[in-house]
Design a protein around this motif. Structure first.
Motif: not given
Length: 112
Positions: A31-34, A42-45, A52-59, A63-65
């Motif tokens: 789970k990430y929060r902008c 985001i599903p991971f294996a 620690g960070t992932w780019l959201c659809r909104n650009g 950050t990892l919650v």
């Protein structure tokens, strides 16, 4: 015969297999929060390292919650041309080379 058109589906474009008898690989959700408050999953294996960070659809970057983010790897600063030059020669040697080249250019200008 030339008037006939092959009818049916495109070869290789569609799979007719069903997922009935197949198990999906084990997964875990991260789970990430902008910054704007949006939360996304985001599903991971199961055995993957979760960033620690992932780019959201909104650009925006989320950050990892939940859980701990992996430590940031130490990054070496990029080497510039000047750094590589100083590895081969000292500043005194460079000053001497510059003086020699300038003298050579001045001599060419006077001679021309």
């Amino acid at each position: 015969m030339a008037d006939r058109v092959l009818r049916g589906s495109r070869l290789g474009a569609v799979s007719y297999e069903t997922d009935r008898d197949h198990d999906l690989a084990p997964r875990r959700m991260a789970k990430y929060r902008c910054d704007n408050g949006e939360v996304f999953d985001i599903p991971f294996a199961d055995d993957a390292e979760i960033p620690g960070t992932w780019l959201c659809r909104n650009g925006l970057e989320g950050t990892l919650v939940e859980g701990t983010a992996p430590e940031a790897k130490k990054v070496k600063p990029p080497r510039t041309h000047w750094d590589m030059l100083l590895e081969r020669r000292s500043k005194e040697e460079l000053e001497q080379l510059l003086k020699e080249r300038l003298d050579l250019l001045k001599a060419k200008r006077r001679g021309a």
